[in-house]
Design a protein around this motif. Structure first.
Motif, PDB file in Angstrom:
ATOM      1  N   GLY A 198      27.722  40.118  31.486  1.00 41.17           N
ATOM      2  CA  GLY A 198      28.510  41.505  31.602  1.00 41.17           C
ATOM      3  C   GLY A 198      29.158  41.737  33.126  1.00 41.17           C
ATOM      4  N   GLY A 199      29.527  40.586  33.285  1.00 38.00           N
ATOM      5  CA  GLY A 199      30.131  40.631  34.963  1.00 38.00           C
ATOM      6  C   GLY A 199      31.592  41.194  35.166  1.00 38.00           C
ATOM      7  N   ALA A 200      32.097  41.633  33.881  1.00 38.58           N
ATOM      8  CA  ALA A 200      33.566  41.868  34.167  1.00 38.58           C
ATOM      9  C   ALA A 200      33.836  43.315  34.445  1.00 38.58           C
ATOM     10  CB  ALA A 200      34.320  41.550  33.063  1.00 38.58           C
ATOM     11  N   SER A 201      32.991  44.184  34.281  1.00 33.47           N
ATOM     12  CA  SER A 201      33.229  45.636  34.786  1.00 33.47           C
ATOM     13  C   SER A 201      31.982  46.185  35.075  1.00 33.47           C
ATOM     14  CB  SER A 201      33.830  46.366  33.473  1.00 33.47           C
ATOM     15  OG  SER A 201      32.961  46.274  32.289  1.00 33.47           O
ATOM     16  N   GLY A 202      32.130  47.483  35.445  1.00 36.03           N
ATOM     17  CA  GLY A 202      31.091  48.324  35.752  1.00 36.03           C
ATOM     18  C   GLY A 202      30.062  47.731  36.716  1.00 36.03           C
TER      19      GLY A 202
ATOM     20  N   VAL B 224      23.677  50.748  42.961  1.00 36.15           N
ATOM     21  CA  VAL B 224      22.408  49.896  42.115  1.00 36.15           C
ATOM     22  C   VAL B 224      22.474  48.255  42.692  1.00 36.15           C
ATOM     23  CG1 VAL B 224      21.591  49.292  40.104  1.00 36.15           C
ATOM     24  CG2 VAL B 224      22.421  51.550  40.407  1.00 36.15           C
ATOM     25  N   ALA B 225      23.744  47.914  42.487  1.00 34.39           N
ATOM     26  CA  ALA B 225      24.023  46.630  43.007  1.00 34.39           C
ATOM     27  C   ALA B 225      23.431  46.397  44.640  1.00 34.39           C
ATOM     28  CB  ALA B 225      25.115  46.079  43.213  1.00 34.39           C
TER      29      ALA B 225
ATOM     30  N   VAL C  19      37.675  39.234  37.980  1.00 33.72           N
ATOM     31  CA  VAL C  19      36.497  39.545  38.838  1.00 33.72           C
ATOM     32  C   VAL C  19      36.215  38.357  39.748  1.00 33.72           C
ATOM     33  CG1 VAL C  19      34.196  40.017  39.148  1.00 33.72           C
ATOM     34  CG2 VAL C  19      35.416  41.327  37.430  1.00 33.72           C
ATOM     35  N   ALA C  20      36.318  37.162  39.251  1.00 32.80           N
ATOM     36  CA  ALA C  20      35.969  35.960  40.089  1.00 32.80           C
ATOM     37  C   ALA C  20      37.110  35.612  40.840  1.00 32.80           C
ATOM     38  CB  ALA C  20      35.815  34.803  39.006  1.00 32.80           C
ATOM     39  N   ASP C  21      38.417  35.758  40.535  1.00 29.14           N
ATOM     40  CA  ASP C  21      39.673  35.668  41.225  1.00 29.14           C
ATOM     41  C   ASP C  21      39.426  36.441  42.608  1.00 29.14           C
ATOM     42  OD1 ASP C  21      40.613  33.874  39.948  1.00 29.14           O
ATOM     43  OD2 ASP C  21      42.100  35.058  38.742  1.00 29.14           O
ATOM     44  N   SER C  22      39.162  37.895  42.401  1.00 33.26           N
ATOM     45  CA  SER C  22      39.046  38.840  43.273  1.00 33.26           C
ATOM     46  C   SER C  22      37.766  38.500  44.558  1.00 33.26           C
ATOM     47  CB  SER C  22      38.634  40.357  42.968  1.00 33.26           C
ATOM     48  OG  SER C  22      37.354  40.288  42.465  1.00 33.26           O
ATOM     49  N   LEU C  23      36.938  37.594  44.058  1.00 36.33           N
ATOM     50  CA  LEU C  23      35.636  37.292  45.105  1.00 36.33           C
ATOM     51  C   LEU C  23      36.178  35.909  45.659  1.00 36.33           C
ATOM     52  CD1 LEU C  23      32.907  37.725  42.383  1.00 36.33           C
ATOM     53  CD2 LEU C  23      33.776  39.266  44.013  1.00 36.33           C
ATOM     54  N   ARG C  24      37.274  35.281  45.329  1.00 34.97           N
ATOM     55  CA  ARG C  24      37.253  34.150  45.928  1.00 34.97           C
ATOM     56  C   ARG C  24      37.855  34.237  47.367  1.00 34.97           C
ATOM     57  NH1 ARG C  24      39.382  32.087  40.629  1.00 34.97           N
ATOM     58  NH2 ARG C  24      37.555  31.375  39.654  1.00 34.97           N
ATOM     59  N   GLY C  25      38.046  33.133  48.160  1.00 38.22           N
ATOM     60  CA  GLY C  25      38.352  33.335  49.521  1.00 38.22           C
ATOM     61  C   GLY C  25      37.190  32.720  50.389  1.00 38.22           C
TER      62      GLY C  25
ATOM     63  N   ALA D 156      30.090  45.094  40.019  1.00 44.60           N
ATOM     64  CA  ALA D 156      29.729  45.579  41.526  1.00 44.60           C
ATOM     65  C   ALA D 156      28.690  44.623  41.815  1.00 44.60           C
ATOM     66  CB  ALA D 156      28.971  47.162  41.168  1.00 44.60           C
ATOM     67  N   LEU D 157      27.810  43.976  41.091  1.00 45.05           N
ATOM     68  CA  LEU D 157      26.878  42.816  41.224  1.00 45.05           C
ATOM     69  C   LEU D 157      27.318  41.668  41.960  1.00 45.05           C
ATOM     70  CD1 LEU D 157      24.462  43.512  38.308  1.00 45.05           C
ATOM     71  CD2 LEU D 157      23.629  43.776  40.738  1.00 45.05           C
ATOM     72  N   CYS D 158      28.374  41.321  41.147  1.00 42.92           N
ATOM     73  CA  CYS D 158      29.201  40.193  41.407  1.00 42.92           C
ATOM     74  C   CYS D 158      29.815  40.347  42.944  1.00 42.92           C
ATOM     75  CB  CYS D 158      30.238  39.759  40.532  1.00 42.92           C
ATOM     76  SG  CYS D 158      29.511  39.137  39.071  1.00 42.92           S
TER      77      CYS D 158
END
Length: 258
Positions: free
Chosen positions: A31-35, A228-229, A64-70, A39-41
């Motif tokens: 359920g990592g795509a929102s909410g 919470v994350a 979400v994955a794209d936003s985390l890359r770098g 935030a956990l991701c």
């Protein structure tokens, strides 16, 4: 994007400096795509973890994955957590690709806000399958890999709905009370194998899960899912000899808990 900060729109605004406290860890968040999932991701990725973003909606998971890359490594997969074959395949694929699965976060959840009279059997089964069967399946397959690797950590995202009840949420309450019991059973069973299990009782959050269904809700009674994350991260960083089997994370103005 500033390499020292991350933002996921669907999880609210979370700005934080990167650290390496979870470096080398592979984390699966359902359920990592929102909410809360997003935030956990974000929080775990910013702490150096390799994050696998799993969701029914692959496009949103990929965003979400794209936003985390770098500086971080993140992947997106499509996953129906209640599908036994898909759950097993996801765990096998992650371990096959990255060599390990250190942390499983069972976050995916759904609800149908109807009275028992109005609730269809199909809707009941869908809620139970996602919220209870899914965590069992993923924990079953993930714990097998963790045992062989010498340890791991399973986080089960429950709710204040696992502690008390209100009308028009029979399937949700049944699933979350069940998940809390399942989590404690996992804790008892997996401790000898150096696998930690934590149930997170999350109070109301400013996420689409609540806001889309209850547009008139008083948002001042809700908390940022990032809070919470961060609590989940703190549990993951405890010394090897210590485990928190249950933690409750509430907004200061919690409306569903005394």
């Amino acid at each position: 994007m500033d390499s020292q900060k991350l933002s996921v729109e669907s999880a609210g605004t979370v700005n934080m400096a990167r650290d390496s406290s979870l470096a080398g860890k592979t984390v699966l968040v359902t359920g990592g795509a929102s909410g809360l999932g997003a935030a956990l991701c974000q929080v775990l990725s910013a702490s150096g973890a390799r994050v696998v973003v799993a969701d029914l909606k692959l496009e949103k998971a990929a965003a979400v994955a794209d936003s985390l890359r770098g500086d971080a490594q993140a992947e997106a997969i499509a996953l129906d957590v209640g599908d036994p074959q898909a759950a097993e395949q996801a765990v096998n694929d992650i371990v096959g690709r990255f060599g390990r699965l250190d942390v499983l976060v069972n976050n995916a959840g759904t609800d149908v806000t109807l009275s028992m009279e109005e609730l269809s059997v199909a809707d009941w089964n869908r809620v139970i399958n996602t919220n209870l069967n899914g965590p069992f399946l993923l924990a079953k397959y993930a714990s097998e890999k963790m045992r062989r690797a010498g340890g791991g950590h399973i986080i089960n995202i429950a709710s204040t709905a696992a502690k008390r009840a209100w009308p028009n949420a029979s399937a949700y309450h049944a699933s979350k009370w069940g998940l809390l019991g399942l989590s404690h059973a996992m804790h008892a069973e997996l401790r000898p194998h150096n696998i930690k299990v934590t149930a997170v009782i999350a109070g109301g959050m400013r996420t689409p899960f609540l806001l889309d269904r209850f547009p008139d809700i008083d948002v001042s009674t809700l908390q940022d899912p990032a809070n919470v994350a961060k609590a989940v991260k703190s549990v993951l960083l405890l010394p090897e000899e210590t485990v928190i089997s249950e933690i409750m994370v509430l907004p200061m103005k919690e409306s569903s808990w005394p």
